[in-house]
Design an enzyme around this catalytic site. Structure first.
Site, PDB file in Angstrom:
ATOM      1  N   ASN A   6     -23.565   5.722  25.237  1.00 13.21           N
ATOM      2  CA  ASN A   6     -22.592   6.701  25.718  1.00 13.21           C
ATOM      3  C   ASN A   6     -21.183   6.218  25.346  1.00 13.21           C
ATOM      4  OD1 ASN A   6     -20.595   7.862  27.465  1.00 13.21           O
ATOM      5  ND2 ASN A   6     -22.240   8.685  28.725  1.00 13.21           N
ATOM      6  N   HIS A   9     -16.131   6.337  27.046  1.00  9.27           N
ATOM      7  CA  HIS A   9     -14.968   5.506  27.378  1.00  9.27           C
ATOM      8  C   HIS A   9     -14.119   5.111  26.177  1.00  9.27           C
ATOM      9  CE1 HIS A   9     -15.804   5.951  31.410  1.00  9.27           C
ATOM     10  NE2 HIS A   9     -16.695   4.986  31.581  1.00  9.27           N
ATOM     11  N   HIS A  42     -20.270  13.070  27.313  1.00 12.62           N
ATOM     12  CA  HIS A  42     -20.188  14.008  28.433  1.00 12.62           C
ATOM     13  C   HIS A  42     -18.887  14.787  28.260  1.00 12.62           C
ATOM     14  CE1 HIS A  42     -20.282  14.512  33.129  1.00 12.62           C
ATOM     15  NE2 HIS A  42     -20.177  15.664  32.483  1.00 12.62           N
ATOM     16  N   ARG A  44     -16.695  16.801  29.914  1.00 19.29           N
ATOM     17  CA  ARG A  44     -16.451  17.204  31.303  1.00 19.29           C
ATOM     18  C   ARG A  44     -15.582  18.451  31.346  1.00 19.29           C
ATOM     19  NH1 ARG A  44     -17.618  12.880  35.138  1.00 19.29           N
ATOM     20  NH2 ARG A  44     -16.644  14.275  36.621  1.00 19.29           N
ATOM     21  N   ARG A  48     -11.450  14.980  30.764  1.00 17.08           N
ATOM     22  CA  ARG A  48     -10.710  13.735  30.979  1.00 17.08           C
ATOM     23  C   ARG A  48     -10.932  12.699  29.867  1.00 17.08           C
ATOM     24  NH1 ARG A  48     -13.915  11.180  36.116  1.00 17.08           N
ATOM     25  NH2 ARG A  48     -13.314  13.137  37.061  1.00 17.08           N
ATOM     26  N   GLU A  69     -24.113  15.583  27.582  1.00 20.60           N
ATOM     27  CA  GLU A  69     -24.207  15.724  29.041  1.00 20.60           C
ATOM     28  C   GLU A  69     -23.278  16.862  29.438  1.00 20.60           C
ATOM     29  OE1 GLU A  69     -23.220  12.119  31.009  1.00 20.60           O
ATOM     30  OE2 GLU A  69     -24.797  10.998  30.025  1.00 20.60           O
ATOM     31  N   THR A 100     -20.306  10.130  36.944  1.00 20.78           N
ATOM     32  CA  THR A 100     -21.388  10.921  37.527  1.00 20.78           C
ATOM     33  C   THR A 100     -21.929  10.169  38.745  1.00 20.78           C
ATOM     34  OG1 THR A 100     -21.936  11.557  35.272  1.00 20.78           O
ATOM     35  CG2 THR A 100     -23.541  12.118  36.981  1.00 20.78           C
ATOM     36  N   GLU A 150     -33.978  12.516  33.050  1.00 18.84           N
ATOM     37  CA  GLU A 150     -33.344  11.198  33.001  1.00 18.84           C
ATOM     38  C   GLU A 150     -33.223  10.708  34.437  1.00 18.84           C
ATOM     39  OE1 GLU A 150     -29.737  10.755  30.647  1.00 18.84           O
ATOM     40  OE2 GLU A 150     -29.127   9.055  31.881  1.00 18.84           O
ATOM     41  N   HIS A 190     -27.645   4.774  33.954  1.00 18.98           N
ATOM     42  CA  HIS A 190     -26.484   4.689  34.850  1.00 18.98           C
ATOM     43  C   HIS A 190     -26.360   3.286  35.422  1.00 18.98           C
ATOM     44  CE1 HIS A 190     -23.088   6.074  37.172  1.00 18.98           C
ATOM     45  NE2 HIS A 190     -23.120   7.131  36.399  1.00 18.98           N
TER      46      HIS A 190
HETATM   47  N1  PXP Z   1     -26.666   8.882  32.186  1.00 22.40           N
HETATM   48  C1  PXP Z   1     -25.863   9.838  32.699  1.00 22.40           C
HETATM   49  C2  PXP Z   1     -26.458  11.151  33.031  1.00 22.40           C
HETATM   50  C3  PXP Z   1     -24.497   9.597  32.900  1.00 22.40           C
HETATM   51  O1  PXP Z   1     -23.713  10.561  33.405  1.00 22.40           O
HETATM   52  C4  PXP Z   1     -23.956   8.346  32.532  1.00 22.40           C
HETATM   53  C5  PXP Z   1     -22.503   8.073  32.700  1.00 22.40           C
HETATM   54  O2  PXP Z   1     -21.747   8.956  31.972  1.00 22.40           O
HETATM   55  C6  PXP Z   1     -24.832   7.394  31.997  1.00 22.40           C
HETATM   56  C7  PXP Z   1     -26.189   7.676  31.851  1.00 22.40           C
HETATM   57  C8  PXP Z   1     -24.366   6.049  31.569  1.00 22.40           C
HETATM   58  O3  PXP Z   1     -23.933   5.349  32.677  1.00 22.40           O
HETATM   59  P1  PXP Z   1     -23.075   4.045  32.469  1.00 22.40           P
HETATM   60  O4  PXP Z   1     -21.789   4.471  31.834  1.00 22.40           O
HETATM   61  O5  PXP Z   1     -22.901   3.529  33.854  1.00 22.40           O
HETATM   62  O6  PXP Z   1     -23.872   3.149  31.581  1.00 22.40           O
END
Ligand code: PXP
Length: 242
Positions: A6, A9, A42, A44, A48, A69, A100, A150, A190
């Site tokens: 992901n 960031h 994602h 959003r 952001r 996402e 999330t 997921e 997550h």
């Molecule tokens: N899965 C989903 C559905 C998420 O929303 C996120 C965070 O955007 C992640 C996985 C990844 O989480 P993390 O950034 O904490 O690794």
């Protein structure tokens, strides 16, 4: 087990200065070359971090799989239909949250979710739903004809080094077992890090992990390619132990 990286960031850092660096497109290329099996973003509703332009560019350059996402809104459905990601993951979203927080409550929002899923599926898009490790949530997904879920590992990740870890892992294990019996494709993610990913990798029915924050955080010290490679390596070592 596959790794989806992901890259939200990367865009968070760019948006902090409203400039054009660092570029999520570069990040996606580097992550893929380092072994990522997919790229997750994602988009959003408050924009952001990732912007629609990023989605458009990433759709063109990603060679693995693009996982979008998205909130359960018709605005997002329209965007997904336009850009056609390889998979859409439905997530809960609120403007106050830092990230999330918790899975989507499929039981509570069933009608809205059915409408969104119906539109996405009619356009031939694959759909996954981010849910807490809870059998009722899995049942609701299955009844709706969803074929991928997921599982939220956030609670486990917050507790991996204290006495609640075994309880949290057990909830995930039970959910994975149940989803497997329903023949669902199982993803998880997550809060996963180099330190806590091992016991999740040990669950052989999980096909893919989505990991963002920790990889991007480590990339500022290690470089993104090495941060991705390190996660892949730790996953592989734990898979061999199975
Ligand atoms: N899965 C989903 C559905 C998420 O929303 C996120 C965070 O955007 C992640 C996985 C990844 O989480 P993390 O950034 O904490 O690794």
């Amino acid at each position: 087990m596959k790794l989806g990286v992901n890259i939200d960031h990367i865009a968070t850092l760019r948006q902090a200065r409203m400039t054009n660096e660092p570029d999520p497109v570069y990040a996606a290329v580097i992550a893929e070359l380092a072994g990522a099996d997919g790229i997750t973003i994602h988009l959003r509703q408050d924009r952001r971090h990732i912007q629609e332009k990023d989605l458009e560019l990433l759709r063109e350059i990603i060679k693995t799989k693009l996982n979008l996402e998205m909130a359960i809104s018709m605005e997002m459905v329209k965007i997904a239909l336009k850009h056609k990601p390889d998979i859409c993951t439905l997530v809960p979203e609120s403007s106050e949250e830092v990230t999330t927080s918790g899975g989507l409550d499929v039981v509570l929002y069933i009608d809205k979710i059915k409408e969104v899923v119906g539109n996405l599926k009619a356009a031939g898009l694959e759909v996954s739903i981010f849910i807490d490790p809870d059998v009722d949530q899995i049942k609701a997904c299955y009844r709706m004809g969803i074929n991928a879920i997921e599982i939220n590992t956030g609670e486990y990740a917050e507790n991996w080094n204290n006495s609640n870890a075994a309880f949290e892992l057990e909830k995930i294990k039970k959910s994975v077992g149940y989803a497997k019996r329903m023949n669902l494709k199982i993803l998880a993610g997550h809060g996963l890090t180099y330190q806590n990913v091992g016991p999740i990798v040990a669950m052989r029915d999980i096909e893919e992990l989505n990991i963002g924050h920790s990889i991007i955080a480590n990339s500022s010290f290690l470089g993104l390619a090495e941060a991705v490679r390190r996660m892949k390596h730790i996953m592989e070592v734990n898979e061999e132990k199975k």
